[in-house]
Write an enzyme that holds these catalytic residues in place. Structure first.
Site, mmCIF file in Angstrom:
data_model
loop_
_atom_site.group_PDB
_atom_site.id
_atom_site.type_symbol
_atom_site.label_atom_id
_atom_site.label_comp_id
_atom_site.label_asym_id
_atom_site.label_seq_id
_atom_site.Cartn_x
_atom_site.Cartn_y
_atom_site.Cartn_z
ATOM 1 N N PHE B 116 0.851 -1.189 0.000
ATOM 2 C CA PHE B 116 0.000 0.000 0.000
ATOM 3 C C PHE B 116 0.882 1.232 0.000
ATOM 4 O O PHE B 116 2.049 1.165 0.393
ATOM 5 C CB PHE B 116 -0.890 -0.003 1.247
ATOM 6 C CG PHE B 116 -2.357 0.018 0.919
ATOM 7 C CD1 PHE B 116 -2.984 -1.109 0.444
ATOM 8 C CD2 PHE B 116 -3.107 1.182 1.086
ATOM 9 C CE1 PHE B 116 -4.331 -1.088 0.142
ATOM 10 C CE2 PHE B 116 -4.447 1.211 0.782
ATOM 11 C CZ PHE B 116 -5.072 0.069 0.312
ATOM 12 N N LEU B 248 -14.499 5.885 -4.764
ATOM 13 C CA LEU B 248 -13.163 5.417 -4.401
ATOM 14 C C LEU B 248 -12.708 4.226 -5.244
ATOM 15 O O LEU B 248 -13.444 3.262 -5.443
ATOM 16 C CB LEU B 248 -13.186 5.010 -2.920
ATOM 17 C CG LEU B 248 -11.890 4.458 -2.349
ATOM 18 C CD1 LEU B 248 -10.818 5.530 -2.303
ATOM 19 C CD2 LEU B 248 -12.131 3.914 -0.938
ATOM 20 N N HIS B 349 -11.409 12.929 0.185
ATOM 21 C CA HIS B 349 -11.522 11.599 0.779
ATOM 22 C C HIS B 349 -11.540 11.578 2.300
ATOM 23 O O HIS B 349 -12.357 10.896 2.899
ATOM 24 C CB HIS B 349 -10.367 10.752 0.268
ATOM 25 C CG HIS B 349 -10.414 9.315 0.680
ATOM 26 N ND1 HIS B 349 -11.491 8.502 0.423
ATOM 27 C CD2 HIS B 349 -9.517 8.551 1.339
ATOM 28 C CE1 HIS B 349 -11.248 7.284 0.904
ATOM 29 N NE2 HIS B 349 -10.067 7.298 1.484
ATOM 30 N N ARG B 391 -2.555 11.199 5.745
ATOM 31 C CA ARG B 391 -2.768 9.849 6.275
ATOM 32 C C ARG B 391 -2.308 8.789 5.285
ATOM 33 O O ARG B 391 -2.603 8.872 4.098
ATOM 34 C CB ARG B 391 -4.254 9.640 6.556
ATOM 35 C CG ARG B 391 -4.602 8.237 6.983
ATOM 36 C CD ARG B 391 -6.057 8.096 7.339
ATOM 37 N NE ARG B 391 -6.955 8.174 6.204
ATOM 38 C CZ ARG B 391 -7.133 7.192 5.318
ATOM 39 N NH1 ARG B 391 -6.442 6.080 5.411
ATOM 40 N NH2 ARG B 391 -7.993 7.339 4.335
ATOM 41 N N LEU B 397 -8.699 2.640 8.799
ATOM 42 C CA LEU B 397 -9.343 1.496 9.448
ATOM 43 C C LEU B 397 -8.602 1.169 10.743
ATOM 44 O O LEU B 397 -9.213 0.859 11.764
ATOM 45 C CB LEU B 397 -9.380 0.291 8.497
ATOM 46 C CG LEU B 397 -10.323 0.423 7.295
ATOM 47 C CD1 LEU B 397 -10.232 -0.795 6.393
ATOM 48 C CD2 LEU B 397 -11.766 0.616 7.754
#
Lengths: 251, 583
Positions: B116, B248, B349, B391, B397
């Site tokens: 990621f 998204l 977002h 972030r 999450l």
């Protein structure tokens, strides 16, 4: 009143469609029974049915009432009957359901009490959900890390855990319409999700719930639920798998 | 109607449901109220994963995760929060698995992990597989699993209750007032502790991944009390939203090997982040995309998007691990990721800023550590400052699990130690006034029109790139919109399910969030993380290594008072010195 209301969110250089949106309206504070109202709207073929409803609510008749939230098919708020079929308004594009000059009909999902316009009482639906013990049960002490599970066994839950509890399936089921005590397809899909989870220990209890007269045997394999599911879950097949599991348990 | 619970949770997304579970475990009475049905919360839209240094695929350590979080946040991250987070999230992911969450698995049966943006090994050396995922619907599975656990725990839910006011007197929160959409009645919830977990406010922007319901309600209510909102200038644009729609498209798409390409077919991220390319953090990728578009290398009818290319990946990966977005691209754009390039553009977002809290979730009333007794916050609503100026993907999450849990634990402990504080005589007074005003206003203005103008102007003036003159213009626009808002009248006289009234209230909340965000952004004269100013292009640690605290001036409601709070530059055992941020 203008002939057609202007587009909600028009992108430039895209041809417009002229459609009529026929919505079943009901406000218990003033109406004795539901009635149709028709709104001419100018929109784009790639607009969602939800865009049109939002447009009507925001710029034409603010009293129009429906649920909606995420606008892309994951929250499950806006299941409704579009052209006679249960669908999510946010996942249904105009070009797939109406032609230039045509009429789109929108009604609430069936079998649940209509509170106002397209908004129904969801409590009976969630009561059925809660009745199948929709939570993971494993009373043995958990290991320090994860409980291991093979990719194949994990895949066993891929279809059932895809459910967003929108109620499109349950409210398209003729058995549910005539027999309110039937748990309905969505609740059975949830039961399937746990029955076939290799880590869960309450299979026996859940199969007993499925074996009651409110459970899987009510299903008449009409396939309406499978057709209605906006997540492409093969619901009827999953119900059959649960039926088989109940039979194996009994034999 | 009057209710009384030891702990009251506002919001039923990931943070709220985790907080409710842990408060219940603390042996106190708990209720959770939400303006939606619980499974409709926007946590369900999170796709790609939850980052935790489990090391299931490649060697990994919490220190590396902490470092990535701090560096990703452009050193505005509070390092004590980052250390707690990077350690706790490992345990928390196992706990989610023990709750039955159906994670994707590796061949050896362990939880699968993938790459990621901004997640690296060895303090920035190369990308690492840290994101634990359940296909590309990880948020959906977290939301469902936590709701299931709350059903099991017997949590009291109040669905479709819209909180209109917080009761705070003499520095202590005593409860909330809520409007019950079904009946049109006001309900007062008297509580020893209240946990706010009602999500973000992305709907102030025109192109956003956020649900229609994310209108910053509780942030605004907090701010209206003269209490501060922290770091509101740091608003994250996710690099990949479906073109025009903003829906998204998970970063997991790049984690699995997806490549961003411009109109020349060039893999442009090689120029902007040579080490980790398409897996650079979101602020960098978003700016890179906008730069490509501005320089004329955009794609699509209006040349305002770029392509994400998956066509070199096997069909099984695309339809298996990325099933959700494959479906979205096919449904909304008619583009099939298996054979087509998919058009994407940055989309509003995630709010890095929000209601300031300490590491236990306790709300802060200023920059000096004064707290609001009995009031907690967690999730996107809150700013414990884990995310700093930007972030990392998967850390939202993680944030709501780790800090939702902490808020639940500490709120329950507090509730066990104290008696109910008295409610004021007429707690519903302000709400009644607001409702009366909306029902009786001239109706000269339409709230949808004002909302549309707010969303468009915020997009243009306080978007990915900002500058002083545009933001000064935006301050004036918001003033004008607020004035027009006073003329908004509700035409539907219905008592039951009056969603017009609800939307009109939400617009008032959005205007406050936009006001605080714009004032904070105009004030910060540097570029850091997601806050990128064309007129102050460098990061300036000498003057701006500090958190912004924005207060509504209660004497002059169009004025915003700016204060500051120091950044915690040390964790408990680790500390990372601010360094230039290159990838």
């Amino acid at each position: 009143m203008p002939e057609y209301y202007p587009p909600s969110n028009a992108a430039p250089n895209v041809p417009m469609m002229h459609i009529k949106v026929k919505i079943l309206r009901f406000n218990p504070e003033k109406d004795k029974k539901a009635h149709w109202e028709t709104y001419p709207v100018e929109a784009q073929p790639a607009d969602r049915v939800l865009d049109v409803l939002n447009y009507v609510k925001w710029f034409v008749d603010p009293s129009l009432t429906f649920r909606r939230s995420c606008m892309h098919g994951i929250c499950g708020s806006d299941a409704m009957m579009i052209n006679g079929r249960n669908q999510l308004a946010c996942k249904t594009l105009l070009r797939d359901v109406v032609k230039e000059g045509g009429t789109l009909t929108v009604e609430p999902i069936r079998g649940l009490k209509v509170e106002k316009d397209l908004l129904t009482d969801m409590e009976p639906f969630f009561d059925a959900y809660r009745a199948i013990m929709p939570y993971f049960i494993n009373e043995s002490p958990p290991p320090a890390g994860e409980r291991l599970q093979s990719p194949e066994l994990a895949e066993r839950m891929a279809q059932s855990s895809n459910c967003i509890l929108c109620a499109a399936c349950t409210t398209s089921c003729p058995i549910f319409w005539v027999n309110g005590s039937y748990l309905g397809p969505a609740a059975i899909v949830q039961a399937h999700r746990f029955i076939f989870d290799s880590r869960d220990q309450a299979t026996h209890q859940r199969l007993n719930i499925m074996n009651q007269n409110t459970g899987v045997w009510r299903c008449r394999t009409a396939y309406n639920c499978t057709e209605a599911c906006p997540r492409d879950i093969p619901i009827t097949q999953l119900i059959e798998e649960v039926k088989r599991a109940v039979m194996y348990q009994q034999s | 109607m009057h209710h009384r619970y030891d702990v009251l949770v506002v919001g039923a997304g990931g943070a709220g449901l985790m907080a409710a579970l842990y408060a219940a475990k603390g042996g106190v009475s708990v209720a959770c109220i939400s303006k939606l049905y619980p499974t409709r919360s926007h946590t369900g839209a999170a796709q790609g994963g939850i980052g935790a240094a489990l090391g299931n695929v490649a060697e990994d350590h919490w220190e590396w995760h902490m470092f990535d979080t701090v560096k990703g946040g452009d050193y505005l991250t509070d390092q004590d929060a980052a250390e707690i987070f990077a350690k706790d999230i490992i345990e928390a992911v196992y706990e989610l698995e023990h709750m039955g969450l159906p994670f994707s698995r590796l061949d050896n049966g362990k939880i699968a992990q993938r790459k990621f943006g901004g997640h690296t090994r060895d303090f920035g050396k190369a990308a690492v597989e840290r994101s634990c995922y359940a296909k590309d619907r990880t948020g959906h599975m977290i939301l469902q699993t936590l709701y299931q656990q709350n059903v099991k725990a017997g949590t009291n839910f109040y669905n479709e209750f819209h909180v209109t006011d917080l009761i705070i007197e003499e520095g202590r929160c005593r409860g909330v007032v809520a409007y019950h959409l079904a009946s049109g009645e006001l309900h007062t919830f008297h509580a020893k502790a209240v946990i706010l977990a009602a999500g973000g406010y992305g709907r102030i922007y025109k192109i956003t991944s956020n649900a229609l319901t994310l209108t910053g309600d509780l942030m605004s209510i907090y701010y209206r009390k003269g209490l501060p909102l922290e770091d509101m200038e740091f608003y994250q644009f996710h690099p990949t939203g479906l073109a025009k729609l903003g829906i998204l498209v998970t970063e997991g798409i790049r984690g699995e090997g997806g490549i961003l390409r411009n109109s020349d077919g060039e893999r442009f991220m090689e120029r902007y982040a040579p080490t980790i390319k398409d897996l650079a953090p979101r602020d960098i990728v978003s700016r890179s995309i906008i730069t490509e578009i501005r320089e004329g290398r955009g794609v699509g009818r209006d040349r305002d998007a770029v392509h994400i290319d998956l066509t070199h990946l096997p069909r099984e990966v695309i339809e298996g691990k990325l099933a959700e977005i494959t479906d979205l691209a096919r449904t909304y754009l008619g583009q099939d990721p298996v054979k087509d390039l998919v058009a994407v553009q940055p989309t509003a977002h995630y709010a890095m800023g929000g209601i300031p809290t300490d590491i236990n979730g306790l709300c802060l009333a200023d920059g000096n550590g004064t707290s609001v007794e009995g009031l907690y916050a967690a999730g996107e609503q809150a700013c414990v400052s884990l995310h700093g100026a930007n972030r990392l993907g998967t850390n939202s999450l993680g944030d709501l699990i780790v800090f939702g849990r902490r808020a639940g634990i500490f709120a329950a402990q507090y509730a066990q130690q104290v008696e109910y504080a008295e409610m004021p005589e007429d707690p519903e007074r302000e709400t009644v006034e607001t409702l009366d005003r909306l029902k009786n206003a001239s109706g000269k203005e339409n709230s949808a029109m004002i909302r549309k103008e707010l969303q468009e102007s915020m997009m243009n003036n306080v978007g990915i790139f900002r500058n002083g003159p545009d933001m000064e213009k935006q301050v004036e626009i918001i003033k004008e919109l607020k004035a027009r808002y006073t003329q908004v009248g509700v035409s539907d006289p219905s008592v039951r399910y009056n969603s017009e009234l609800l939307e009109a209230m939400e617009l008032g909340f959005m205007l406050d969030c936009a006001e605080a965000a714009t004032a904070s952004a105009l004030n910060r004269k540097e570029s850091r993380g997601a806050h990128d100013r064309e007129d102050f292009t460098e990061r300036d640690d000498a003057n701006w290594l500090k958190h912004t605290m924005a207060y509504k001036d209660l004497g002059n409601p169009d004025n915003v008072i700016i204060g500051y709070k120091p950044v915690s530059l040390k964790g408990y055992t680790r500390a990372f010195e601010p360094k230039p941020r290159v990838y």
